[in-house]
Scaffold this motif. Structure first.
Motif, PDB file in Angstrom:
ATOM      1  N   GLN A 198     -38.174   5.410 -11.493  1.00  0.00           N
ATOM      2  CA  GLN A 198     -38.356   4.010 -11.869  1.00  0.00           C
ATOM      3  C   GLN A 198     -38.465   3.846 -13.385  1.00  0.00           C
ATOM      4  O   GLN A 198     -37.960   2.886 -13.963  1.00  0.00           O
ATOM      5  N   SER A 246     -30.781  -1.953 -22.691  1.00  0.00           N
ATOM      6  CA  SER A 246     -31.585  -2.774 -21.791  1.00  0.00           C
ATOM      7  C   SER A 246     -32.152  -1.865 -20.701  1.00  0.00           C
ATOM      8  O   SER A 246     -31.733  -0.708 -20.534  1.00  0.00           O
ATOM      9  N   ALA A 247     -33.099  -2.396 -19.926  1.00  0.00           N
ATOM     10  CA  ALA A 247     -33.683  -1.610 -18.837  1.00  0.00           C
ATOM     11  C   ALA A 247     -32.616  -1.196 -17.824  1.00  0.00           C
ATOM     12  O   ALA A 247     -32.608  -0.058 -17.340  1.00  0.00           O
ATOM     13  N   GLY A 248     -31.711  -2.109 -17.524  1.00  0.00           N
ATOM     14  CA  GLY A 248     -30.643  -1.790 -16.577  1.00  0.00           C
ATOM     15  C   GLY A 248     -29.729  -0.698 -17.099  1.00  0.00           C
ATOM     16  O   GLY A 248     -29.293   0.184 -16.343  1.00  0.00           O
ATOM     17  N   GLN A 307     -31.421   2.615 -16.764  1.00  0.00           N
ATOM     18  CA  GLN A 307     -31.373   3.132 -15.403  1.00  0.00           C
ATOM     19  C   GLN A 307     -29.987   3.652 -15.067  1.00  0.00           C
ATOM     20  O   GLN A 307     -29.852   4.667 -14.368  1.00  0.00           O
ATOM     21  N   THR A 318     -35.099   0.195  -8.800  1.00  0.00           N
ATOM     22  CA  THR A 318     -34.939  -1.186  -9.250  1.00  0.00           C
ATOM     23  C   THR A 318     -36.278  -1.855  -9.539  1.00  0.00           C
ATOM     24  O   THR A 318     -36.331  -3.055  -9.778  1.00  0.00           O
ATOM     25  N   ASN A 355     -38.312  -2.034 -12.023  1.00  0.00           N
ATOM     26  CA  ASN A 355     -38.539  -2.684 -13.309  1.00  0.00           C
ATOM     27  C   ASN A 355     -37.409  -3.620 -13.716  1.00  0.00           C
ATOM     28  O   ASN A 355     -37.325  -4.016 -14.881  1.00  0.00           O
ATOM     29  N   LEU A 356     -36.551  -3.976 -12.773  1.00  0.00           N
ATOM     30  CA  LEU A 356     -35.333  -4.706 -13.120  1.00  0.00           C
ATOM     31  C   LEU A 356     -35.306  -6.096 -12.492  1.00  0.00           C
ATOM     32  O   LEU A 356     -35.885  -6.330 -11.438  1.00  0.00           O
ATOM     33  N   ASP A 357     -34.590  -7.011 -13.154  1.00  0.00           N
ATOM     34  CA  ASP A 357     -34.409  -8.343 -12.584  1.00  0.00           C
ATOM     35  C   ASP A 357     -33.431  -8.243 -11.409  1.00  0.00           C
ATOM     36  O   ASP A 357     -32.710  -7.249 -11.269  1.00  0.00           O
ATOM     37  N   THR A 414     -29.639  -7.351 -12.092  1.00  0.00           N
ATOM     38  CA  THR A 414     -29.503  -5.985 -12.585  1.00  0.00           C
ATOM     39  C   THR A 414     -29.788  -4.993 -11.462  1.00  0.00           C
ATOM     40  O   THR A 414     -29.122  -3.954 -11.341  1.00  0.00           O
ATOM     41  N   ALA A 415     -30.772  -5.310 -10.625  1.00  0.00           N
ATOM     42  CA  ALA A 415     -31.119  -4.443  -9.505  1.00  0.00           C
ATOM     43  C   ALA A 415     -29.922  -4.262  -8.566  1.00  0.00           C
ATOM     44  O   ALA A 415     -29.633  -3.147  -8.117  1.00  0.00           O
ATOM     45  N   ILE A 465     -27.447  -1.825  -9.938  1.00  0.00           N
ATOM     46  CA  ILE A 465     -27.866  -0.434  -9.725  1.00  0.00           C
ATOM     47  C   ILE A 465     -27.573  -0.001  -8.293  1.00  0.00           C
ATOM     48  O   ILE A 465     -27.073   1.104  -8.041  1.00  0.00           O
TER      49      ILE A 465
END
Length: 244
Positions: free
Chosen positions: A86, A139-141, A144, A165, A167-169, A172-173, A176
């Motif tokens: 994560q 970005s976070a995405g 990942q 997913t 920590n993702l909006d 974006t989730a 992934i």
């Protein structure tokens, strides 16, 4: 194939992580692990990479008892099993390319094979133009996606993802999850621990529900079973299975 045979794991103080779990996961399957925080999902994954040893029972991967691996040959198991976390666990002082390439460097691959392998997985996760950036520039995405690329560049037969997913909006989730599905379509066994009810319900993959350390449901096309006390937490993003 992965096989858990009457596997239990107890932490110090006789705290149960898993209790008498027997489950078979054929090669090439996509499986969700769901359940409340602390139910045993992360314990399940940590046992598969031999980060933990079972207190009792046997875990086999391709008919090999993973408890028999020693520090001198654990690398054989780790080549078969990739893992995505994560919180990404990328090296902040290395570029995207370098974070991924180090896996192949450890495997002793020649430079031309390293470059080809890294660029192939960057294409798969949609980040070829980010190769020279550092994690903090992403970005976070994107971080990942880089984490997934690093986990699969060595060609593991099994990919584990622990709340990938979390920590993702939502948009974006889903991006992934599309990548993980594509990895699975290429023949890799994928096991995802998730609190995301929407993703689990819409993907309709095999779902193992873990509660109190035991597998209480095993459904071929499962859905997320919300407990009353979980509904509010999941609506707000949920609490994650940080310890076990």
């Amino acid at each position: 194939m992965i096989y858990f045979s009457n596997v239990s794991k107890y932490y110090p103080g006789n705290i149960p992580g898993l209790i008498d779990v027997t489950v078979e996961i054929p090669a090439g399957e996509f499986v969700f692990l769901i359940g409340p925080s602390g139910s045993g999902k992360t314990t399940f994954l940590r046992l598969l990479i031999r980060d933990l040893l079972p207190s009792s029972g046997v875990i086999t991967i391709e008919n090999a008892d993973i408890s028999k691996f020693t520090p001198s040959n654990i690398h054989i198991l780790r080549r078969k099993v990739g893992i995505v976390f994560q919180d990404f666990k990328l090296l902040l002082d290395r570029t995207v390319y370098e974070n991924i390439a180090m896996v192949l460097e450890i495997l002793g691959k020649p430079e031309r094979d390293i470059e080809k392998g890294v660029m192939n997985v960057l294409d798969l996760v949609g980040l070829p133009d980010k190769r020279n950036l550092f994690p903090m520039q992403l970005s976070a995405g994107e971080m990942q996606r880089t984490s997934i690329a690093r986990a699969i560049v060595g060609g593991p037969k099994i990919l584990l993802a622990d709340e990938p997913t979390g920590n993702l909006d939502p948009d974006t989730a889903w991006g992934i999850m599309d990548i993980l599905k594509e990895v699975n379509d290429l023949g890799t066994t994928v096991i995802v621990a998730s609190h995301n009810a929407d993703i689990v319900n819409k993907m309709k993959k095999r779902t193992l529900t873990i509660k109190g350390g035991g597998v209480v449901r095993d459904e071929a096309r499962g859905h997320y079973h919300l407990e009353k006390h979980e509904k509010k937490a999941v609506t707000k993003g949920g609490k994650h299975d940080a310890n076990h």
